[in-house]
Structures are given as C-alpha cells and as structure tokens.
Scaffold this motif. Structure first.
Motif, PDB file in Angstrom:
ATOM      1  N   VAL A  87      -5.979  28.756   5.360  1.00 39.01           N
ATOM      2  CA  VAL A  87      -6.872  29.309   4.196  1.00 39.01           C
ATOM      3  C   VAL A  87      -8.142  28.072   4.748  1.00 39.01           C
ATOM      4  O   VAL A  87      -7.982  27.222   5.479  1.00 39.01           O
ATOM      5  N   SER A  88      -9.393  28.291   4.096  1.00 36.41           N
ATOM      6  CA  SER A  88     -10.430  27.414   4.630  1.00 36.41           C
ATOM      7  C   SER A  88     -10.508  26.188   3.603  1.00 36.41           C
ATOM      8  O   SER A  88      -9.895  26.140   2.898  1.00 36.41           O
ATOM      9  N   GLU A  89     -10.937  25.161   4.595  1.00 37.46           N
ATOM     10  CA  GLU A  89     -10.855  23.950   3.953  1.00 37.46           C
ATOM     11  C   GLU A  89     -11.766  23.845   2.622  1.00 37.46           C
ATOM     12  O   GLU A  89     -11.218  22.747   1.784  1.00 37.46           O
ATOM     13  N   LYS A  90     -12.399  24.676   2.233  1.00 44.14           N
ATOM     14  CA  LYS A  90     -13.250  24.834   1.086  1.00 44.14           C
ATOM     15  C   LYS A  90     -12.606  25.918   0.147  1.00 44.14           C
ATOM     16  O   LYS A  90     -13.275  26.264  -0.854  1.00 44.14           O
ATOM     17  N   ALA A  91     -11.393  26.644   0.341  1.00 37.15           N
ATOM     18  CA  ALA A  91     -10.747  27.521  -0.374  1.00 37.15           C
ATOM     19  C   ALA A  91     -10.273  26.995  -1.705  1.00 37.15           C
ATOM     20  O   ALA A  91     -10.142  25.706  -1.900  1.00 37.15           O
ATOM     21  N   HIS A  92     -10.162  27.782  -2.877  1.00 37.08           N
ATOM     22  CA  HIS A  92      -9.600  27.398  -3.985  1.00 37.08           C
ATOM     23  C   HIS A  92      -8.335  26.565  -4.129  1.00 37.08           C
ATOM     24  O   HIS A  92      -7.398  26.950  -3.331  1.00 37.08           O
ATOM     25  N   GLY A  95       6.118  24.747  -0.792  1.00 35.16           N
ATOM     26  CA  GLY A  95       5.552  23.436  -0.702  1.00 35.16           C
ATOM     27  C   GLY A  95       3.879  23.479  -0.110  1.00 35.16           C
ATOM     28  O   GLY A  95       3.530  24.293   0.485  1.00 35.16           O
ATOM     29  N   GLU A  96       3.184  22.517  -0.780  1.00 32.49           N
ATOM     30  CA  GLU A  96       2.031  22.666  -0.133  1.00 32.49           C
ATOM     31  C   GLU A  96       1.571  22.210   1.471  1.00 32.49           C
ATOM     32  O   GLU A  96       0.823  22.797   1.705  1.00 32.49           O
ATOM     33  N   GLN A  97       2.848  21.960   1.873  1.00 31.35           N
ATOM     34  CA  GLN A  97       2.866  21.659   3.508  1.00 31.35           C
ATOM     35  C   GLN A  97       2.861  22.927   4.182  1.00 31.35           C
ATOM     36  O   GLN A  97       2.308  22.978   5.191  1.00 31.35           O
ATOM     37  N   ALA A  98       2.959  23.824   3.536  1.00 29.15           N
ATOM     38  CA  ALA A  98       2.710  25.533   4.014  1.00 29.15           C
ATOM     39  C   ALA A  98       1.444  25.756   4.381  1.00 29.15           C
ATOM     40  O   ALA A  98       1.077  26.721   4.916  1.00 29.15           O
ATOM     41  N   VAL A  99       0.543  25.187   3.422  1.00 26.77           N
ATOM     42  CA  VAL A  99      -0.793  25.749   3.536  1.00 26.77           C
ATOM     43  C   VAL A  99      -1.777  25.166   4.780  1.00 26.77           C
ATOM     44  O   VAL A  99      -1.678  23.779   4.319  1.00 26.77           O
ATOM     45  N   ILE A 100      -2.289  25.483   5.346  1.00 31.08           N
ATOM     46  CA  ILE A 100      -2.965  24.951   6.556  1.00 31.08           C
ATOM     47  C   ILE A 100      -4.428  25.283   6.334  1.00 31.08           C
ATOM     48  O   ILE A 100      -5.119  26.103   6.412  1.00 31.08           O
ATOM     49  N   LYS A 101      -5.105  24.085   6.064  1.00 33.56           N
ATOM     50  CA  LYS A 101      -6.710  24.154   5.977  1.00 33.56           C
ATOM     51  C   LYS A 101      -7.494  24.162   7.084  1.00 33.56           C
ATOM     52  O   LYS A 101      -7.228  23.383   8.300  1.00 33.56           O
ATOM     53  N   VAL A 102      -8.236  25.253   7.297  1.00 36.91           N
ATOM     54  CA  VAL A 102      -9.112  25.504   8.724  1.00 36.91           C
ATOM     55  C   VAL A 102     -10.397  24.751   8.337  1.00 36.91           C
ATOM     56  O   VAL A 102     -10.788  25.165   7.430  1.00 36.91           O
ATOM     57  N   LEU A 159       4.131  24.595  17.512  1.00 39.34           N
ATOM     58  CA  LEU A 159       4.996  23.404  16.581  1.00 39.34           C
ATOM     59  C   LEU A 159       6.345  23.994  16.249  1.00 39.34           C
ATOM     60  O   LEU A 159       7.203  23.453  15.565  1.00 39.34           O
ATOM     61  N   GLY A 160       6.470  25.440  16.427  1.00 34.81           N
ATOM     62  CA  GLY A 160       7.856  26.244  15.778  1.00 34.81           C
ATOM     63  C   GLY A 160       7.393  26.783  14.571  1.00 34.81           C
ATOM     64  O   GLY A 160       8.729  27.112  14.027  1.00 34.81           O
ATOM     65  N   ASN A 161       6.387  26.712  14.009  1.00 34.98           N
ATOM     66  CA  ASN A 161       6.077  27.249  12.598  1.00 34.98           C
ATOM     67  C   ASN A 161       5.981  28.675  12.753  1.00 34.98           C
ATOM     68  O   ASN A 161       5.616  29.249  13.768  1.00 34.98           O
ATOM     69  N   ILE A 162       5.907  29.359  11.665  1.00 34.70           N
ATOM     70  CA  ILE A 162       5.743  30.834  11.365  1.00 34.70           C
ATOM     71  C   ILE A 162       4.658  31.292  10.759  1.00 34.70           C
ATOM     72  O   ILE A 162       4.791  31.181   9.256  1.00 34.70           O
ATOM     73  N   PRO A 163       3.425  31.507  11.331  1.00 33.07           N
ATOM     74  CA  PRO A 163       2.263  32.189  10.291  1.00 33.07           C
ATOM     75  C   PRO A 163       2.643  33.344   9.770  1.00 33.07           C
ATOM     76  O   PRO A 163       3.247  34.354  10.479  1.00 33.07           O
ATOM     77  N   ILE A 164       2.130  33.524   8.458  1.00 33.24           N
ATOM     78  CA  ILE A 164       2.776  34.546   7.617  1.00 33.24           C
ATOM     79  C   ILE A 164       1.400  35.219   7.184  1.00 33.24           C
ATOM     80  O   ILE A 164       1.327  36.553   6.725  1.00 33.24           O
ATOM     81  N   ALA A 165       0.363  34.632   6.848  1.00 34.99           N
ATOM     82  CA  ALA A 165      -0.675  34.981   5.950  1.00 34.99           C
ATOM     83  C   ALA A 165      -1.840  34.190   6.420  1.00 34.99           C
ATOM     84  O   ALA A 165      -2.018  32.801   6.743  1.00 34.99           O
ATOM     85  N   VAL A 166      -3.098  34.829   6.176  1.00 34.22           N
ATOM     86  CA  VAL A 166      -4.512  34.077   6.167  1.00 34.22           C
ATOM     87  C   VAL A 166      -5.179  34.798   4.550  1.00 34.22           C
ATOM     88  O   VAL A 166      -5.295  35.769   4.402  1.00 34.22           O
ATOM     89  N   ILE A 167      -5.808  33.603   4.183  1.00 34.11           N
ATOM     90  CA  ILE A 167      -6.464  33.935   2.895  1.00 34.11           C
ATOM     91  C   ILE A 167      -8.028  33.423   3.158  1.00 34.11           C
ATOM     92  O   ILE A 167      -8.141  32.505   3.356  1.00 34.11           O
ATOM     93  N   ALA A 168      -8.698  34.666   2.988  1.00 34.86           N
ATOM     94  CA  ALA A 168     -10.093  34.343   3.125  1.00 34.86           C
ATOM     95  C   ALA A 168     -10.722  34.166   1.764  1.00 34.86           C
ATOM     96  O   ALA A 168     -10.253  34.607   1.033  1.00 34.86           O
ATOM     97  N   GLY A 188     -20.629  28.856  -2.856  1.00 35.84           N
ATOM     98  CA  GLY A 188     -20.771  30.243  -3.283  1.00 35.84           C
ATOM     99  C   GLY A 188     -20.840  30.817  -1.933  1.00 35.84           C
ATOM    100  O   GLY A 188     -21.739  31.867  -1.849  1.00 35.84           O
ATOM    101  N   ASN A 189     -20.397  30.492  -0.682  1.00 33.68           N
ATOM    102  CA  ASN A 189     -20.477  31.286   0.512  1.00 33.68           C
ATOM    103  C   ASN A 189     -19.248  32.163   0.871  1.00 33.68           C
ATOM    104  O   ASN A 189     -18.103  31.794   0.501  1.00 33.68           O
ATOM    105  N   VAL A 190     -19.506  33.063   1.669  1.00 24.44           N
ATOM    106  CA  VAL A 190     -18.575  34.052   2.184  1.00 24.44           C
ATOM    107  C   VAL A 190     -17.919  33.836   3.194  1.00 24.44           C
ATOM    108  O   VAL A 190     -18.846  33.825   4.402  1.00 24.44           O
ATOM    109  N   ASP A 191     -16.670  33.715   3.529  1.00 25.64           N
ATOM    110  CA  ASP A 191     -16.176  33.515   4.788  1.00 25.64           C
ATOM    111  C   ASP A 191     -16.387  34.908   5.607  1.00 25.64           C
ATOM    112  O   ASP A 191     -16.822  35.885   5.183  1.00 25.64           O
ATOM    113  N   PRO A 192     -16.385  34.949   7.072  1.00 27.48           N
ATOM    114  CA  PRO A 192     -16.658  36.015   7.939  1.00 27.48           C
ATOM    115  C   PRO A 192     -15.405  36.910   7.679  1.00 27.48           C
ATOM    116  O   PRO A 192     -14.593  36.861   8.800  1.00 27.48           O
TER     117      PRO A 192
END
Length: 489
Positions: free
Chosen positions: A196-201, A214-221, A244-253, A261-265
């Motif tokens: 997720v973006s570092e400015k995501a909800h 866990g919150e550790q699953a959320v990677i701030k970009v 690192l051996g982790n498993i990306p499963i989703a991206v949230i824009a 009030g800005n929109v991710d690309p």
C-alpha cells in the motif's frame, strides 16, 4: 400458570395500520426540527465543551419515560441537535463529510419505516433488484463488463476488508490449493505481503490484523512529490519482499487519499500487479466521485483493471451515511466468501431464480436498504448533476490551493486531485513553533464554533487541512476562513 399480559388498545407506538395518525404527527415534528437546524445554524458547531455536554447527560433517567413527543424532541434538541455539526455550511471544511442531497433524505423515510432487510429476496423483493441494478451501474461507470458484481456495505473500511479477504483467499486457493475458509491459514500465511502507499488509509493495517495476518503483512510504499504511490518504489518493494522469502499477494492503490486527495497512478500499478500476479484492489472511497464527471474522469484511468474496488457513495455521491459498496470485476470471485445456512440461503436453492444478496456479504446478515437513497438520487438528479457538483468542488480546491500559495504567511504542502489541501499558517514573526501555533489555531476555531478545519502530521510536523467537499463553498468562503485563521491567535 401465569396469564399472558394483555395489550391495551389502541396501540399507538407500533408502526402498523392503526397508528398512521401518530406516525404522521411524529414524522412532521421531526421534520420541523430538521428544518429549524437547517435554517437557524449560521456556524458549523456550537462550541460546547465535552464536560458541559456530559453534565447534561447525567440528568437523563431511562427508567422514567418522557410524557409526550414534544418533551422528547425538546430533550433531543438540547442534547444533540443544538450541538450537531452542520456539514452543509461552507465553514465546515474539516473531514470527508459531504452535504447530502434531498432525494436521498426522502428515501431515508421509506427505508426506516418499511425496514426491509437486504439479505434475502423474501425480505426485500424489489429492493434486491434495485441494489443489483445500482451495483451493475456502478460497475459500468468503473469500466467493468457484465461479469462484474458486488454488494452494498456499511463503509469503506468494510469494503477494503472484503478486498483484502478475497486477495488472501484467492491466492491460497489458486497457488497453494488451500481453502482458508474451511481450513484456516496455511503455514505460508505469515509470509503473505500486501503493498500500500505510505499515505493509504489505516483500515488496511486494521484489516490485516483482524484477518490474522498482522500489521507486519502490510508493506508501505514510498510516494512521490504529490504523495502518490511511486511506481519504482512499488517494484522495488515487491522484489525486496521476494528476496526475503516472503509472498506478495496483493497491491492496494488509493484513488483519493484522505490526507491529500490525490490519486495513485492506477494504470501503472495495474501493470505491476498483473506482471507479478497480484490481486489488485483500489480504495476509491473518496475518489469515486470522479466516476460522475467527464471533465476529470481521466484521473481514474486504469481503475477498470482492478480486481476489486471500494466505493463510498456517502463521501462523494452526496448520500447520507451509510451508503457504500464493494465491486468485483469477476462475479465468480464472490463465491470465495459464500456460506450457506439452511434457514436463510440453503445450498440447493436456485439463486438465479431466487436471488440472495447475503451470498455476497461478509460481516452483515441483516442489512439496511441503503441502496434506495442512491436510486432516488440518480433517478431524480442524474449522473450529470452530481458530476457538475464534483467539477465545482475540484475547481474550487485548485483555486484555493493557488490562493494559499500566494499568501506570504501560509505554506501549502501540495495541490490536490480532488479537494484536500494540507497547509499551515506561518507568519514571519513567531513566538512559538509553527506546530504549536497551528494546534492552537485549530482548537481555538473549533471551540469558537465559527470554522471547523482538520489537521494531520507530515514527517512529524503538524499541519492544518481543508477538505473541500461542498459544491456551495466558494473562493470567497476560503478567503474568509484564511482570515479567521490569521485572527484566531
């Protein structure tokens, strides 16, 4: 043996055919109080302090009913209406609370009285098809084909949770051949990662926690200079987690961040998600209003490539709370969350012939017919009128951003795609830190009741925040509010 208690006739307080006169009298009295609230409020808040308001509540005794409706309305007026925040005034410019349209308020009367539940056809009938029609319409506005589906929800946080839940379970079913609904988390779940973006909800972290990841699953970009997700940083973050051996499963824009009030690309993120085979969810709780406007619709280019989308009609479609939706591009993905109960939605039922919206809902069985508000709005006002409101809001926000930039005693942090402006008052001569000054300004304005602004922190620094979500707000209102900020201290 105890005898049953006899109910004295006529019954006046239950909603039934014999009580229509009392119903009309109560609704008329309620409408009068709302009208007074609308006509008499000249500032967005009374300014009452919590301790003073709490003292009045200590006098309320629920064991002693009030004698009549007049007494009831007087009490509610004193405890609530007189101090309710007036979101319809231009001087309210704080949070994502929009003024509401009158057709939706008319619908509220019908919704509350008839009290349909949207879980099964035998509890809603026409309401089922109204909701489905509006979901289909919303999907069309997103750019989905006729394979899309969805359901109305209580709000954006719930819709975001549904998106994350589908992302998690879809990955486990597709790539691990593991059914989380039946068997719980696989051992690999501790390595699942969501970007997720570092400015995501903040709901993304809360939802990951509630789902056991866990919150550790959320990677701030990291974000760019306009606080939108940086594509290069996203690609790098995915690669790093894999190493690192982790498993990306989703991206949230995010289509419309709460703070800026800005929109991710969206299109660029879609390409990355597709290349890495990630579930792509878009939180458009705020930015969904762009679906209504031809002028600014381009800001959502790429939204049609998302697997799922969050929509908050009660933020950007001028609907009363609550009115939200969760939409998926492929209706079959909703089967992941379906659960059958013999008394409600048995497995053997033909749901093409006898539909049940509960098959698409996660956390709500009994569910209010909030879709009727949007039905009233679209049928009477149309997309074009709502879109014109959105155009006006965005235009006013840009004009306001330019105005703030021109002021030597204000600092604007960023322009906005929608209507959120983060800034601070920074006069040449300061006796305190700018953070302390702006904190005091916000508090002073709030308890004066004259202007309500929001705030946030960026890199640990305190800023004021305008959220322009009212088409009646003009640049003259903005000028007046800036002057009140100057004079607050």
């Amino acid at each position: 043996m105890n005898q049953p208690t006899l109910i004295a006739a006529p019954v006046k307080d239950l909603f039934y055919g014999g009580a229509s006169a009392e119903y009309n009298a109560a609704i008329t009295a309620a409408a009068a109080r709302v009208t007074a609230f609308l006509e008499n409020n000249k500032r967005p808040f009374s300014g009452i302090r919590p301790a003073a308001l709490l003292a009045q509540f200590r006098e309320v005794d629920f064991d002693t009913p009030l004698p009549d409706y007049e007494s009831l309305f007087e009490e509610v007026d004193r405890l609530y209406i007189q101090h309710a925040t007036a979101f319809h005034l231009p001087q309210y410019i704080a949070h994502l609370n929009c003024p509401v349209v009158i057709p939706a308020l008319a619908a509220e009367v019908i919704i509350s009285a008839i009290n349909s539940s949207q879980d099964t056809y035998d509890q809603s009938a026409g309401g089922t098809f109204m909701e489905r029609k509006l979901i289909d319409w919303t999907g069309q506005q997103i750019g989905y084909d006729d394979q899309c589906d969805g359901v109305f929800t209580a709000g954006g946080s719930q819709s975001n949770m549904m998106g994350l839940l589908l992302a998690r379970d879809y990955y486990a079913l597709t790539y691990l051949h593991h059914n989380i609904k039946l068997d719980g988390h696989p051992i690999e779940a501790s390595r699942f990662r969501i970007f997720v973006s570092e400015k995501a909800h903040f709901s993304n972290q809360k939802n990951a926690s509630l789902m056991g990841l866990g919150e550790q699953a959320v990677i701030k970009v990291a974000t760019d200079e306009r606080f939108r997700m940086d594509l290069g940083a996203l690609e790098a973050a995915i690669q790093k987690e894999r190493q690192l051996g982790n498993i990306p499963i989703a991206v949230i824009a995010t289509a419309g961040t709460t703070d800026f009030g800005n929109v991710d690309p969206l299109a660029g993120i879609a390409g990355i998600a597709q290349r890495h085979q990630l579930w792509y969810h878009i939180d458009a709780a705020y930015g969904c209003g762009l679906l209504l406007t031809d002028k600014y619709r381009y800001l959502l280019d790429g939204i049609e490539r998302a697997d799922s989308v969050t929509i908050d009609y009660h933020k950007s479609f001028f609907q009363p709370i609550s009115s939200s939706a969760f939409i998926v591009r492929n209706r079959l993905h909703l089967n992941i969350i379906r659960h059958h109960a013999d008394y409600l939605n048995p497995k053997e039922q033909d749901y093409d012939a006898l539909p049940a919206q509960i098959n698409k809902s996660v956390t709500q069985s009994t569910r209010r017919f909030d879709a009727l508000k949007l039905w009233f709005t679209l049928r009477l006002m149309g997309r074009q009128q709502l879109g014109a409101y959105t155009d006006t809001i965005i235009d006013t926000a840009e004009e306001a951003a330019c105005l703030i930039e021109e002021q030597v005693d204000f600092q604007l942090l960023s322009h906005s795609d929608l209507g959120v402006l983060v800034f601070r008052y920074y006069p040449a001569k300061l006796n305190v830190s700018p953070c302390e000054l702006n904190k005091k300004i916000k508090e002073q304005l709030f308890f004066s009741g004259e202007v309500l602004v929001a705030s946030t922190k960026v890199d640990g620094k305190f800023y004021l925040k305008f959220t322009i979500l009212n088409p009646l707000t003009t640049i003259e209102d903005i000028k007046e509010i800036l002057n009140k900020i100057r004079s607050a201290i």
